[in-house]
Design an enzyme around this catalytic site. Sequence first.
Site, mmCIF file in Angstrom:
data_model
loop_
_atom_site.group_PDB
_atom_site.id
_atom_site.type_symbol
_atom_site.label_atom_id
_atom_site.label_comp_id
_atom_site.label_asym_id
_atom_site.label_seq_id
_atom_site.Cartn_x
_atom_site.Cartn_y
_atom_site.Cartn_z
ATOM 1 C CB CYS A 123 51.236 -63.404 -48.821
ATOM 2 S SG CYS A 123 50.948 -63.180 -50.575
ATOM 3 C CB CYS A 137 51.953 -60.214 -50.615
ATOM 4 S SG CYS A 137 50.503 -61.240 -50.834
ATOM 5 C CG ASP A 138 54.567 -59.430 -47.692
ATOM 6 O OD1 ASP A 138 54.121 -58.400 -48.236
ATOM 7 O OD2 ASP A 138 53.968 -60.032 -46.784
#
Length: 321
Positions: free
Chosen positions: A133, A136-137
């Site tokens: 992701c 997300c990261d």
Amino acid sequence: MRQLIIIGSGPAGYTAAIYAARANLAPLVIASSVEFGGELMKTTEVENYPGFVDGIMGPDLMMNMQKQAERFGAEIVYDDVTSVELAGEVKKVTLGNGDVHEALAIIYATGSAYRKLGIDDETRLSGYGVSWCATCDGAFFRQKEIAVVGGGDSAMEEATFLTRFADKVYVIHRKDSLRASKAMQDRAFNDPKIEFLFNKEVAHIYGDQLVTGVGLLDTVDGSETTLDLSGLFIAIGADPRTHLVHGQLDLTEFGTIAVDGRSSRTNLTGVFAAGDVIDPTYRQAVTAAGSGTVAALDAEHYLAGLPKELIDKATAQPVSA
Ligand code: NDP
């Protein structure tokens, strides 16, 4: 007992919930404990969902759908389904917290799960440099060198997004041409921070505590090379989430839930399926939403044909039980 339970909270699940709630079916939506809202919760800007001229952020789109469903009376539970019993007139859905919910009809809209490379250390280093992701990261990789694996739209989208943070983004693809759409390919090709490594497979992921690099296998001549990296984003597609219905619902050769023609009807009466879990081809937010609509209308039609005593039983009891 309910009239309808919807399992899944992506565009298919929430659209089904909007339609079913507007039809006074007071659906219960099981939205998952962690991944509620589906894949769009992990994307950035969605530019191809009709009605949003300037695009909309994926999480905002999903929150809007959720609020729209709740506005009409859908109830949402944030827990994971651990088992389902779909045969018979009354269907049972068991949740991670032990609660068992019953309904006369089920819409199964569980979407798909990210594919893994299936190599050593992929799981061990997940969260320590290996990610599925970018939104997300990605921010953990400012000024780093990282790579994205895959040749589809997801890989192009992730790579392009990650150039906001990383100094360099390699795209590692096992073939010499991409599967991604022309527009997304062009965007990635024109990005000076992105370098393509074609005909390469990730054979190893190196790193003790954190990812330090990968071992690449050349798919043409079999040679092996090492590439130093701080992060590896895996974007190689997804598989339909069907593990809970194996042995109950028929599947297609692609592993998706089999439905009757253009309907959402599965092999079990009162069980309908929608979204990516039935779609091996298109897998767009819009097509999933349309598929959720079909499922809600099919479920509504099915429930309208059931004996009044059964419907009364489903509507007379408190909806939270
Ligand atoms: P796809 O299935 O389209 O592509 C997967 C890619 O990963 C392919 O290039 C495939 O290689 C590669 N791959 C698969 N398995 C492996 C493996 N084990 N090792 C190495 N490489 C592997 O998946 P996507 O997630 O990219 O896209 C899914 C759908 O979602 C598509 O319909 C796409 O159009 C859509 N989408 C649309 C977006 C948008 O419009 N904004 C954004 C993201 C996705 P190969 O080509 O060799 O098979």
